[in-house]
Design a protein around this motif. Structure first.
Motif, mmCIF file in Angstrom:
data_model
loop_
_atom_site.group_PDB
_atom_site.id
_atom_site.type_symbol
_atom_site.label_atom_id
_atom_site.label_comp_id
_atom_site.label_asym_id
_atom_site.label_seq_id
_atom_site.Cartn_x
_atom_site.Cartn_y
_atom_site.Cartn_z
ATOM 1 N N LYS A 91 -29.685 -16.036 9.265
ATOM 2 C CA LYS A 91 -31.160 -16.086 9.052
ATOM 3 C C LYS A 91 -32.034 -16.470 9.540
ATOM 4 C CE LYS A 91 -33.753 -12.847 6.747
ATOM 5 N NZ LYS A 91 -34.831 -12.919 6.631
ATOM 6 N N MET A 92 -33.386 -15.748 10.348
ATOM 7 C CA MET A 92 -33.583 -16.153 11.078
ATOM 8 C C MET A 92 -35.052 -16.770 10.303
ATOM 9 S SD MET A 92 -33.144 -15.389 14.956
ATOM 10 C CE MET A 92 -34.573 -16.373 15.309
ATOM 11 N N ASP A 93 -36.347 -17.157 10.153
ATOM 12 C CA ASP A 93 -37.749 -17.672 9.224
ATOM 13 C C ASP A 93 -38.200 -17.084 11.038
ATOM 14 O OD1 ASP A 93 -40.005 -17.729 7.971
ATOM 15 O OD2 ASP A 93 -39.514 -19.936 7.807
ATOM 16 N N HIS A 94 -38.368 -15.554 10.927
ATOM 17 C CA HIS A 94 -39.325 -15.649 12.231
ATOM 18 C C HIS A 94 -40.057 -14.286 11.985
ATOM 19 C CE1 HIS A 94 -40.810 -14.904 16.684
ATOM 20 N NE2 HIS A 94 -40.641 -15.669 16.831
ATOM 21 N N PRO A 95 -41.399 -13.895 12.374
ATOM 22 C CA PRO A 95 -41.740 -12.251 12.267
ATOM 23 C C PRO A 95 -41.025 -11.566 13.119
ATOM 24 C CG PRO A 95 -42.992 -13.713 14.365
ATOM 25 C CD PRO A 95 -42.715 -14.720 13.281
ATOM 26 N N ASP A 96 -41.146 -11.742 14.336
ATOM 27 C CA ASP A 96 -39.893 -10.481 14.614
ATOM 28 C C ASP A 96 -38.121 -10.335 14.741
ATOM 29 O OD1 ASP A 96 -42.281 -10.424 16.193
ATOM 30 O OD2 ASP A 96 -42.614 -11.945 18.011
ATOM 31 N N TYR A 97 -37.967 -11.355 14.362
ATOM 32 C CA TYR A 97 -36.415 -11.446 14.408
ATOM 33 C C TYR A 97 -35.675 -11.648 12.776
ATOM 34 C CZ TYR A 97 -36.853 -11.987 19.565
ATOM 35 O OH TYR A 97 -37.242 -11.595 20.672
ATOM 36 N N ASP A 98 -35.173 -10.557 12.817
ATOM 37 C CA ASP A 98 -33.717 -10.569 11.133
ATOM 38 C C ASP A 98 -33.250 -11.857 11.160
ATOM 39 O OD1 ASP A 98 -36.000 -9.009 10.353
ATOM 40 O OD2 ASP A 98 -34.763 -7.499 11.007
ATOM 41 N N PHE A 99 -32.211 -11.971 12.072
ATOM 42 C CA PHE A 99 -31.012 -12.401 12.157
ATOM 43 C C PHE A 99 -30.916 -13.068 13.763
ATOM 44 C CE2 PHE A 99 -30.554 -10.446 8.275
ATOM 45 C CZ PHE A 99 -30.008 -11.522 7.281
ATOM 46 N N GLU A 100 -29.907 -14.265 13.842
ATOM 47 C CA GLU A 100 -28.918 -14.672 14.684
ATOM 48 C C GLU A 100 -27.543 -14.405 14.799
ATOM 49 O OE1 GLU A 100 -29.436 -18.999 17.701
ATOM 50 O OE2 GLU A 100 -30.012 -18.711 15.774
ATOM 51 N N LEU A 101 -27.053 -14.178 15.985
ATOM 52 C CA LEU A 101 -25.954 -14.371 15.867
ATOM 53 C C LEU A 101 -25.664 -15.796 16.607
ATOM 54 C CD1 LEU A 101 -23.176 -11.978 17.176
ATOM 55 C CD2 LEU A 101 -23.384 -13.666 17.773
ATOM 56 N N GLY A 102 -25.039 -16.679 16.200
ATOM 57 C CA GLY A 102 -25.017 -18.180 16.225
ATOM 58 C C GLY A 102 -23.612 -18.645 16.353
ATOM 59 N N LYS A 103 -22.699 -19.715 16.404
ATOM 60 C CA LYS A 103 -21.584 -20.590 15.945
ATOM 61 C C LYS A 103 -20.393 -19.205 16.279
ATOM 62 C CE LYS A 103 -23.920 -24.485 15.323
ATOM 63 N NZ LYS A 103 -24.826 -23.920 16.785
ATOM 64 N N MET A 104 -20.623 -19.026 17.633
ATOM 65 C CA MET A 104 -19.064 -18.738 17.712
ATOM 66 C C MET A 104 -18.130 -18.538 18.906
ATOM 67 S SD MET A 104 -18.517 -15.263 20.184
ATOM 68 C CE MET A 104 -19.520 -13.415 18.674
ATOM 69 N N ALA A 105 -16.603 -18.977 18.083
ATOM 70 C CA ALA A 105 -16.365 -20.031 18.364
ATOM 71 C C ALA A 105 -15.010 -19.571 18.850
ATOM 72 C CB ALA A 105 -16.274 -21.404 18.324
ATOM 73 N N LYS A 152 -26.283 -4.663 10.090
ATOM 74 C CA LYS A 152 -26.450 -3.680 10.097
ATOM 75 C C LYS A 152 -26.361 -3.272 8.176
ATOM 76 C CE LYS A 152 -25.205 -1.570 14.572
ATOM 77 N NZ LYS A 152 -23.943 -0.807 14.710
ATOM 78 N N SER A 153 -25.424 -3.252 8.450
ATOM 79 C CA SER A 153 -25.582 -2.887 6.042
ATOM 80 C C SER A 153 -26.590 -3.715 5.361
ATOM 81 C CB SER A 153 -23.833 -3.948 5.914
ATOM 82 O OG SER A 153 -24.246 -5.308 5.175
ATOM 83 N N LEU A 154 -27.465 -5.201 6.355
ATOM 84 C CA LEU A 154 -28.765 -5.413 4.694
ATOM 85 C C LEU A 154 -30.178 -4.892 5.720
ATOM 86 C CD1 LEU A 154 -27.325 -9.205 5.956
ATOM 87 C CD2 LEU A 154 -27.091 -8.043 3.746
ATOM 88 N N LYS A 155 -30.014 -3.677 6.313
ATOM 89 C CA LYS A 155 -30.981 -2.923 7.178
ATOM 90 C C LYS A 155 -31.677 -3.554 8.254
ATOM 91 C CE LYS A 155 -29.984 0.086 4.321
ATOM 92 N NZ LYS A 155 -28.909 1.372 4.779
ATOM 93 N N ALA A 156 -30.925 -4.454 9.099
ATOM 94 C CA ALA A 156 -32.047 -5.348 9.630
ATOM 95 C C ALA A 156 -32.505 -5.066 10.838
ATOM 96 C CB ALA A 156 -30.957 -6.798 10.226
#
Length: 315
Positions: free
Chosen positions: A230-244, A267-271
């Motif tokens: 979850k991102m604390d940013h007005p333009d972005y809802d979520f970040e995809l990260g820590k993929m390994a 998508k299910s979270l209406k992001a």
């Protein structure tokens, strides 16, 4: 029949057997017409009999054979006095291969042979339900577009993907989440302070802030992880990260399955969008993100020194 029992897996062996049958017939046909040629010389000989001369490179390109293969055939034909090799008058670095008088005489002898062979092959093809020549054209076209190796690789991935299960994060996967990421990061870059925060405290840093973590199990063994942060940013809802993904599990489509799980969750979270940070040297990863529809965007301030590309997927 042996090959029918084995099935399509024996395609190469069956074609090789057919080639051996035709090659043996070709030897007898050459003898029938009193022509001293080896069947494997035919493509090179035919090109030279219909041209004043060509370099080995030009011949190889024209008949779609490898340069070493054509070079070997030319050496054999030189030894038999069928061709000769001269320096190109316009380019001293290039040698031109031409038929000798002996080769030209053989070319005249082959005219009736070509006529009879063409008619015989036409007759045989007319008696078949499926025209082999047309089928080979079609099959070669398909293999040019996608090799048999690539097709087998894709089928292998599809089969192995069936043994992959994507599950929600559980505290029992905490050490796997950390180790898989540490191994991946250390293999490509260096661990940074922001990495330690997320990997040492996934619950506090990711889950408690409204994020999610997914774990890929291959035959019940954790082999990959990815987070939706979850991102604390007005333009972005979520970040995809820590993929390994573990090196031992590469090529099984695990990155795709993890990425899809993260995106589906967003998508299910209406992001409205998902953001990510990466590095352009990670070519396979960038290609994967682009398949999902991520586009390069102007980046936000980042705590990671290794980040040099920012991407966004809008829904």
């Amino acid at each position: 029949m042996f090959y029918n029992q084995i099935g399509n897996v024996a395609l190469g062996s069956r074609l090789r057997r057919l080639s051996e049958i035709l090659t043996e017939d070709a030897k007898q046909i050459y003898t029938l017409y009193g022509i001293k040629l080896k069947p494997k010389w035919f493509p090179v000989f035919y090109v030279l009999s219909h041209n004043e001369g060509k370099s080995i490179t030009e011949i190889a390109k024209f008949i779609e054979h490898s340069h070493p293969s054509v070079s070997k055939i030319v050496r054999e034909m030189l030894a038999e006095g069928i061709v000769l090799e001269n320096t190109d008058k316009n380019d001293g670095r290039k040698n031109i291969i031409q038929l000798t008088k002996k080769g030209q005489q053989i070319a005249l002898q082959t005219e009736n042979q070509y006529l009879d062979v063409n008619l015989a092959v036409d007759e045989a093809l007319a008696q078949t339900q499926n025209n082999l020549w047309k089928a080979m054209d079609e099959f070669e076209y398909l293999l040019d577009r996608k090799s048999l190796f690539k097709r087998v690789l894709d089928q292998k991935k599809i089969r192995e993907m069936k043994d992959v299960e994507i599950v929600p994060y559980d505290s029992k996967y905490r050490s796997d989440f950390k180790k898989l990421n540490e191994d991946w990061i250390n293999n490509h870059f260096m661990m940074e302070e922001a990495d330690h925060k997320a990997l040492d405290h996934p619950k506090e840093y990711i889950l408690d802030r409204g994020g999610y973590i997914f774990v890929a199990l291959y035959k019940d063994i954790p082999v990959g992880v990815c987070a939706l942060i979850k991102m604390d940013h007005p333009d972005y809802d979520f970040e995809l990260g820590k993929m390994a993904v573990s090196d031992k599990a590469q090529g099984k489509g695990i990155g795709w399955l993890l990425g899809k799980a993260v995106i589906d969750k967003a998508k299910s979270l209406k992001a409205k969008n998902v953001y990510l940070e990466s590095n352009t040297k990670l070519i396979p990863a960038i290609a994967l993100y682009e398949k999902f529809g991520f586009k390069k965007v102007r980046g936000q301030p980042t705590p990671y020194e290794r980040c040099n590309i920012h991407m966004e997927l809008r829904f």
